[in-house]
Design a protein around this motif. Structure first.
Motif, PDB file in Angstrom:
ATOM      1  N   ILE A  26       0.837  -1.201   0.000  1.00 45.45           N
ATOM      2  CA  ILE A  26       0.000   0.000   0.000  1.00 45.45           C
ATOM      3  C   ILE A  26       0.876   1.256   0.000  1.00 45.45           C
ATOM      4  O   ILE A  26       0.593   2.231  -0.715  1.00 45.45           O
ATOM      5  CB  ILE A  26      -0.949  -0.003   1.217  1.00 45.45           C
ATOM      6  N   LEU A  27       1.946   1.227   0.784  1.00 44.64           N
ATOM      7  CA  LEU A  27       2.846   2.373   0.842  1.00 44.64           C
ATOM      8  C   LEU A  27       3.494   2.644  -0.512  1.00 44.64           C
ATOM      9  O   LEU A  27       3.601   3.803  -0.945  1.00 44.64           O
ATOM     10  CB  LEU A  27       3.913   2.116   1.903  1.00 44.64           C
ATOM     11  N   LEU A  28       3.910   1.598  -1.201  1.00 43.87           N
ATOM     12  CA  LEU A  28       4.518   1.751  -2.534  1.00 43.87           C
ATOM     13  C   LEU A  28       3.505   2.324  -3.520  1.00 43.87           C
ATOM     14  O   LEU A  28       3.852   3.168  -4.367  1.00 43.87           O
ATOM     15  CB  LEU A  28       5.051   0.402  -3.020  1.00 43.87           C
ATOM     16  N   SER A  29       2.249   1.876  -3.410  1.00 42.06           N
ATOM     17  CA  SER A  29       1.215   2.427  -4.310  1.00 42.06           C
ATOM     18  C   SER A  29       1.011   3.913  -4.055  1.00 42.06           C
ATOM     19  O   SER A  29       0.730   4.694  -4.968  1.00 42.06           O
ATOM     20  CB  SER A  29      -0.096   1.663  -4.125  1.00 42.06           C
ATOM     21  N   GLY A  30       1.159   4.320  -2.781  1.00 44.64           N
ATOM     22  CA  GLY A  30       1.049   5.739  -2.448  1.00 44.64           C
ATOM     23  C   GLY A  30       2.185   6.550  -3.067  1.00 44.64           C
ATOM     24  O   GLY A  30       1.972   7.682  -3.509  1.00 44.64           O
ATOM     25  N   LEU A  31       3.387   5.982  -3.083  1.00 46.02           N
ATOM     26  CA  LEU A  31       4.517   6.672  -3.703  1.00 46.02           C
ATOM     27  C   LEU A  31       4.298   6.845  -5.209  1.00 46.02           C
ATOM     28  O   LEU A  31       4.628   7.891  -5.784  1.00 46.02           O
ATOM     29  CB  LEU A  31       5.806   5.885  -3.439  1.00 46.02           C
ATOM     30  N   VAL A  32       3.728   5.820  -5.832  1.00 47.35           N
ATOM     31  CA  VAL A  32       3.424   5.920  -7.259  1.00 47.35           C
ATOM     32  C   VAL A  32       2.396   7.027  -7.502  1.00 47.35           C
ATOM     33  O   VAL A  32       2.529   7.846  -8.430  1.00 47.35           O
ATOM     34  CB  VAL A  32       2.907   4.569  -7.793  1.00 47.35           C
ATOM     35  N   LEU A  34       1.913   9.606  -5.669  1.00 49.78           N
ATOM     36  CA  LEU A  34       2.544  10.889  -5.397  1.00 49.78           C
ATOM     37  C   LEU A  34       3.151  11.506  -6.663  1.00 49.78           C
ATOM     38  O   LEU A  34       3.008  12.714  -6.911  1.00 49.78           O
ATOM     39  CB  LEU A  34       3.620  10.706  -4.321  1.00 49.78           C
ATOM     40  N   PHE A  35       3.813  10.708  -7.464  1.00 52.47           N
ATOM     41  CA  PHE A  35       4.511  11.233  -8.651  1.00 52.47           C
ATOM     42  C   PHE A  35       3.560  11.576  -9.790  1.00 52.47           C
ATOM     43  O   PHE A  35       3.952  12.280 -10.727  1.00 52.47           O
ATOM     44  CB  PHE A  35       5.551  10.209  -9.128  1.00 52.47           C
ATOM     45  N   HIS A  36       2.339  11.130  -9.717  1.00 48.30           N
ATOM     46  CA  HIS A  36       1.411  11.384 -10.823  1.00 48.30           C
ATOM     47  C   HIS A  36       0.292  12.366 -10.479  1.00 48.30           C
ATOM     48  O   HIS A  36      -0.295  12.976 -11.392  1.00 48.30           O
ATOM     49  CB  HIS A  36       0.771  10.058 -11.289  1.00 48.30           C
ATOM     50  N   LEU A  83      -6.221  15.197   3.012  1.00 49.78           N
ATOM     51  CA  LEU A  83      -5.462  14.724   1.855  1.00 49.78           C
ATOM     52  C   LEU A  83      -6.130  13.502   1.235  1.00 49.78           C
ATOM     53  O   LEU A  83      -6.884  12.781   1.932  1.00 49.78           O
ATOM     54  CB  LEU A  83      -4.031  14.360   2.261  1.00 49.78           C
ATOM     55  N   PRO A  84      -5.849  13.216  -0.035  1.00 49.56           N
ATOM     56  CA  PRO A  84      -6.289  11.935  -0.598  1.00 49.56           C
ATOM     57  C   PRO A  84      -5.672  10.778   0.197  1.00 49.56           C
ATOM     58  O   PRO A  84      -4.569  10.907   0.734  1.00 49.56           O
ATOM     59  CB  PRO A  84      -5.753  11.979  -2.042  1.00 49.56           C
ATOM     60  N   LYS A  85      -6.369   9.655   0.264  1.00 47.62           N
ATOM     61  CA  LYS A  85      -5.900   8.544   1.083  1.00 47.62           C
ATOM     62  C   LYS A  85      -4.525   8.054   0.656  1.00 47.62           C
ATOM     63  O   LYS A  85      -3.724   7.591   1.479  1.00 47.62           O
ATOM     64  CB  LYS A  85      -6.910   7.399   1.058  1.00 47.62           C
ATOM     65  N   GLU A  86      -4.208   8.139  -0.659  1.00 41.73           N
ATOM     66  CA  GLU A  86      -2.917   7.677  -1.145  1.00 41.73           C
ATOM     67  C   GLU A  86      -1.776   8.537  -0.632  1.00 41.73           C
ATOM     68  O   GLU A  86      -0.636   8.070  -0.489  1.00 41.73           O
ATOM     69  CB  GLU A  86      -2.894   7.656  -2.687  1.00 41.73           C
ATOM     70  N   LEU A  87      -2.069   9.831  -0.365  1.00 42.24           N
ATOM     71  CA  LEU A  87      -1.057  10.736   0.157  1.00 42.24           C
ATOM     72  C   LEU A  87      -1.051  10.760   1.685  1.00 42.24           C
ATOM     73  O   LEU A  87      -0.011  11.018   2.301  1.00 42.24           O
ATOM     74  CB  LEU A  87      -1.300  12.151  -0.380  1.00 42.24           C
TER      75      LEU A  87
END
Length: 593
Positions: A26-32, A34-36, A83-87
């Motif tokens: 889940i953390l890695l998906s959040g980093l992805v 972040l960049f987009h 913030l969005p959940k991914e961030l």
């Protein structure tokens, strides 16, 4: 050692392993993400929250269960609402990296910590977004969404934390969960309340709400931290550092607080008789272990609401707000009698003396009951002591327990049996009796009133004149005592003391109305000792007589109540130092097990 067999054998490890993988994915998906999808507004909020969380990261309070409470957690929760959940799951990274690095942890610990925080934030943020979508934009719907989200995060966060600590401490998960629930103090609740208010404010002023939440949270944490320090200092002032129970300062404070309050419970005074020998033979470390074992045995035998105090080096006091039964006392004795050290010292035996006192009336003060319990402890300590004649006195523990029970019927007679035994022994020595008869007088005098165990308390403590029926009860106690001791194998001389110590020289005594030389000599000697101690002791219906008053009475009763030869020897014994003073000195002599 391979990780797979460990995971297979320990389900908790397997669950945490799976959660760690899931959380980091889940953390890695959040980093992805972040960049987009990062926006300027989101970037500012992320930087503000991340920096503040990182600054607060080193602050923590270690809880008794092993878990930690950190003030930065509420700031992380604000990311759910701003913030969005991914961030929202990424703002914890700087702080987590810092605290994990400061602990010099290895890579698995980094991954476990990241997963722990990420899962809680991600699930909570997902649920919040879902409820906002389903419930609508109304203010009540907003409040409900925030409350349920915070409650969900609290449950998830505490549960995962409990699993991590349970694994680290090798503790059952259920036990750890119970500890975690008990630790939900006001600091937790205030922090979540702070997040609730900040979440409402963040709809219009997100950056201001984060700043205010930080300032308030720092104040809350500092206050709790200072309170814990004060509480720790207070605990150290009232707690014994070796045994963990309350210390003498705590007892004296308790005594002062209850100075004028009637006491209706029980006190036990406990003393380790041979503690010096334990230290000398096995060393002070073993002595410390013995004291800890005694304290643990007392606490396990009498848990709350009882309180336990280490009063001196090897002395303890147990306070019970409720009266204690003889069965409870026997249980405590049983626990203490099993004190042994198994560390290669099988020959270590710990000798314990105990005194129990129960308030007999609602007007009894705590200090009076303490004095009585202390006297009974010293009486027990001396009962099996080597008297001056050089012989060993051994009595069945069941009989000693009965003797204590009799004295509990009347708190004014504490120590009576032992004093009579001492006086009678000294008189027997003065009159030239051989060692066997001295031993018989001592043993018989210790239990001379054992028959009163069947006498109603109301009769024993009656202030006025006894009725004929009540007098019959009293006159029967020597016979009852004789029957009890006869079954236990007491010698003839010992039984004579028990049965005939109330006979009078003129034949007006009881139970057989024997006269003069018909009364065994051992009983004639015990009679003088018994009457003297009764006269010089405070009773419920009168004050104690002075020594000279008691001596005058005994001289006056020569030839009627007492054998003249016994009275003459008694007179000589009390010159120049009275037997009462000799007894006080004898009590202070060191005990040798």
């Amino acid at each position: 050692m391979s990780i797979m067999p460990t995971l297979a054998k320990q389900p908790l490890h397997l669950i945490l392993f799976v959660l760690t993988i899931l959380g980091n994915v889940i953390l890695l998906s959040g980093l992805v993400f972040l960049f987009h999808h990062l926006t300027y507004h989101s970037a500012l909020l992320m930087i503000e929250i991340s920096v503040l969380c990182a600054l607060l990261a080193p602050w923590s309070i270690r809880m008794p269960s092993g878990a930690s409470w950190r003030p930065g957690i509420p700031l992380l929760l604000l990311g759910i609402f701003t913030l969005p959940k991914e961030l929202a799951i990424l703002i914890s990274l700087p702080g987590l990296l810092w605290i994990t690095a400061r602990a010099h942890a290895r890579l698995p610990k980094y991954l476990e910590t990241f997963a722990h925080v990420t899962i809680g934030l991600y699930i909570s943020a997902t649920v919040y977004a879902f409820m906002r979508h389903r419930l609508g934009a109304s203010f009540p719907a907003l409040i409900l969404s925030i409350v349920l989200t915070l409650l969900l995060h609290l449950i998830i966060n505490r549960f995962i934390s409990a699993m991590i600590v349970a694994k680290r401490e090798q503790r059952p998960l259920l036990d750890q969960l119970q500890l975690s629930i008990k630790e939900l103090h006001w600091g937790y609740l205030n922090s979540y309340l702070l997040v609730f208010m900040s979440a409402l404010l963040s709809r219009h002023y997100p950056m201001i709400s984060v700043f205010l939440a930080t300032a308030i949270q720092v104040g809350i944490f500092s206050a709790i931290n200072d309170y814990n320090k004060v509480k720790l200092l207070q605990k150290s002032a009232w707690t014994d550092g070796l045994t963990g129970i309350e210390n003498r300062n705590a007892w004296e404070s308790h005594l002062r607080e209850h100075e004028y309050i009637p006491f209706s419970g029980s006190l036990i005074v406990v003393d380790v008789d041979n503690f010096k020998e334990v230290n000398d033979q096995f060393g002070h470390l073993t002595g410390d272990e013995v004291l800890r074992d005694v304290a643990d045995a007392l606490v396990s035998s009498l848990p709350r609401p009882a309180r336990h105090f280490r009063y001196g080096g090897d002395e303890f006091i147990v306070y019970s707000p409720h009266p204690l039964s003889a069965e409870k006392m026997d249980m405590i004795r049983s626990h203490l009698s099993r004190l042994r050290q198994s560390k290669g010292r099988q020959n270590l035996h710990v000798k314990i003396s105990m005194g129990l006192a129960t308030a007999s009336t609602s007007a009894a003060s705590l200090s009076e009951v303490l004095q009585l319990a202390d006297m009974r402890m010293y009486e027990e300590k001396q009962r099996e002591k080597m008297p001056h004649g050089g012989f060993e006195v051994m009595l069945p523990s069941s009989l000693l327990a009965l003797t204590v029970a009799i004295e509990q019927k009347d708190r004014y007679t504490a120590g009576h049996n032992l004093r009579v035994a001492f006086y009678a022994l000294k008189l027997a020595q003065k009159m030239g009796l051989d060692s066997q008869r001295q031993k018989a007088i001592y043993r018989g005098s210790i239990v001379h009133d054992i028959g009163k165990i069947s006498t109603p308390d109301a009769i024993l403590n009656k202030r006025g004149t006894l009725t004929p029926d009540e007098r019959q009860w009293i006159n029967q106690h020597p016979v009852t005592g004789f029957e009890i001791c006869k079954k236990l194998g007491f010698t003839t001389d010992e039984l004579d003391v028990v049965l005939f110590h109330h006979e009078r020289f003129d034949g007006a005594g009881y139970p057989r109305q024997l006269r003069e030389m018909q009364i065994p000599l051992v009983a004639r000697i015990a009679a003088v000792a018994d009457v003297y101690d009764a006269l010089t002791t405070v009773r419920s219906f009168r004050d104690a007589w002075r020594h000279e008053e008691a001596m005058d009475y005994i001289r006056l009763q020569t030839g009627s109540a007492f054998d003249p030869a016994c009275v003459a020897a008694w007179d000589a014994l009390n010159t120049p130092l009275t037997l009462r003073d000799q007894y006080a000195n004898w009590q202070k002599e060191p005990f040798h097990a």
